[in-house]
Design a protein around this motif. Structure first.
Motif, short mmCIF file in Angstrom:
data_model
loop_
_atom_site.label_atom_id
_atom_site.label_comp_id
_atom_site.label_asym_id
_atom_site.label_seq_id
_atom_site.Cartn_x
_atom_site.Cartn_y
_atom_site.Cartn_z
N LYS A 27 0.82 -44.06 10.99
CA LYS A 27 1.36 -45.39 11.24
C LYS A 27 2.53 -45.74 10.33
CE LYS A 27 -3.14 -47.18 12.75
NZ LYS A 27 -4.20 -48.17 12.47
N LEU A 28 2.88 -44.86 9.40
CA LEU A 28 3.92 -45.17 8.42
C LEU A 28 5.31 -45.26 9.03
CD1 LEU A 28 2.84 -42.93 5.38
CD2 LEU A 28 2.44 -45.39 5.70
N GLY A 29 5.50 -44.69 10.21
CA GLY A 29 6.82 -44.71 10.83
C GLY A 29 7.75 -43.65 10.29
N ILE A 30 7.19 -42.53 9.88
CA ILE A 30 7.98 -41.43 9.31
C ILE A 30 8.75 -40.71 10.41
CG2 ILE A 30 7.83 -39.20 8.13
CD1 ILE A 30 5.34 -40.27 6.72
N LYS A 31 9.98 -40.34 10.08
CA LYS A 31 10.81 -39.54 10.99
C LYS A 31 11.37 -38.34 10.24
CE LYS A 31 12.21 -43.50 13.82
NZ LYS A 31 13.36 -44.30 14.34
N ILE A 32 11.60 -37.24 10.97
CA ILE A 32 12.23 -36.06 10.40
C ILE A 32 13.61 -35.90 11.03
CG2 ILE A 32 12.08 -33.57 10.02
CD1 ILE A 32 9.11 -33.73 10.22
N THR A 33 14.64 -35.84 10.20
CA THR A 33 16.01 -35.69 10.71
C THR A 33 16.27 -34.25 11.12
OG1 THR A 33 17.02 -35.14 8.58
CG2 THR A 33 16.72 -37.48 9.08
#
Length: 286
Positions: free
Chosen positions: A160-166
Motif C-alpha cells: 500500500k506504500l505506493g512504491i514504483k520502480i523506474t
C-alpha cells in the motif's frame, strides 16, 4: 505493483503483555540540564495516536496506543525482532479479549512493540493483559531489487506504500520529508535495524524548521539521507533508508522522534517522492 517474495514468508505467533510505565527515578534530565517529571514510555496511552503530531507533547519518548513486552528476555527479543509494522494483533486475556489492532512501531532500549487499538477496546484493557501478534514480514524482498533490504513491515502494508520502480531501476517511495544523516542520534551504531528504532535529534530549532520536523506525526514515512541500515545503523554517503515515526519527541540530548526503518540500500537506489499523506494511519485506515 512491485513484485515481492510475499508468498514464501512465514507467519508466526509472538506475544507480550501490556507493560506498565516504569520510573527508576522521578526525574528526566533535559538537553538544557533541567530535571523534569514527565510521562514517558509504556502502558496504555489513551489520547496519543498514530496520525497525531509527535511533537510538543508534555512527555518524553511517548508511545502511541498500547506498549507490550515479554517478561522472558529471549522471547521479548523474538517479539521485537519478528513483529512488523502492519501486523495484526489480538488481545487474548482480560476484559478486551478478542479485540484486534495493528502494530505501529518498535521502540529500542525499552524494547517495546507498539500497537494501535480502537478507543472502545482501550477502555477495557489493563496492564498485564496478553496480546498475540501474527508476525509476518521479516525476509521480505523486492524481486527486481534484492540489493534493497526490506524489514519490519507487513507485506500487505508494503503493497500500500505506493512504491514504483523506474526504468533505471530506482525505487520511488512516497515520504513526508527527507532527514540528513547528521540529525540521526540515539541508536546510531546499533548492531541491527531489524529491531527497535533510532532518533531524529531535535535540539537545533532551525533544523527542525528546515526539514519539516516540527510537522512530523506518528506514522509518518520519512527518508533518511546517507543512512545505511542494511545491517547495523551507520553513516554512509549515498545510502538511503526509509522509516516510520514510532514515538514522540524527547527532552534528552541526542534524542527526538523515533524511526523504525522499513527499507534500506547502501547505494542511491531509493528515491523519496514528497507526499504529505505518506502516513501509515491513512494506509491502514486507523
Amino acid at each position: 505493483m512491485v513484485k515481492t517474495n510475499k508468498n514464501k514468508l512465514v507467519m508466526q505467533s509472538v506475544q507480550g503483555k501490556i507493560h506498565g510505565p516504569i520510573a527508576p527515578t522521578p526525574y528526566r534530565i533535559g538537553r538544557n540540564g533541567t530535571a523534569y517529571v514527565l510521562p514517558a514510555t509504556g502502558g496504555i496511552t489513551y489520547n496519543v495516536k498514530v496520525g497525531d503530531s509527535c511533537m510538543n507533547w508534555v512527555g518524553d519518548h511517548v508511545e502511541p496506543g498500547v506498549s507490550i513486552k515479554n517478561e522472558n528476555t529471549s522471547e521479548n527479543a523474538a517479539l521485537n525482532l519478528l513483529a512488523c509494522i502492519g501486523n495484526e494483533a489480538r488481545v487474548v486475556t482480560g476484559d478486551s479479549k478478542g479485540a484486534k489492532g495493528y502494530v505501529t512501531g518498535k521502540h529500542g532500549g525499552i524494547d517495546h512493540v507498539l500497537i494501535h487499538f480502537d478507543d472502545e477496546d482501550l477502555e477495557k484493557m489493563a496492564v498485564n493483559d496478553k496480546i498475540l501478534i501474527k508476525s509476518f514480514g521479516q525476509g521480505l524482498e523486492i524481486e527486481d531489487a534484492k540489493e534493497i533490504k526490506c524489514m519490519n513491515i507487513d507485506p500487505n502494508l508494503f503493497e500500500k506504500l505506493g512504491i514504483k520502480i523506474t526504468a533505471e531501476g530506482i525505487i520511488e517511495v512516497p515520504v513526508v520529508t527527507e532527514i540528513p544523516a547528521y540529525l540521526m542520534g540515539s541508536g546510531i551504531g546499533g548492531s541491527t535495524a531489524f529491531s527497535g528504532d533510532y532518533d531524529i535529534m531535535t535540539g537545533d530549532k532551525s533544523a527542525n524548521i528546515d526539514y519539516g520536523i516540527n510537522s512530523l506525526r506518528f506514522g509518518d514515512i520519512v527518508l533518511l539521507k546517507d543512512c545505511d541500515n542494511t545491517f547495523g545503523r551507520q553513516y554512509l554517503k549515498e545510502a538511503v533508508s526509509i522509516g516510520v515515526v514510532v514515538h514522540s519527541d524527547c527532552i534528552k540530548s541526542g534524542h527526538g522522534p523515533g524511526i523504525t526503518v522499513i527499507m534500506s540500500c547502501n547505494t542511491s537506489k531509493i528515491k523519496g517522492i514528497i507526499k504529505k499523506e505518506a502516513n501509515i494511519s491513512y494506509l491502514m485506515n486507523l
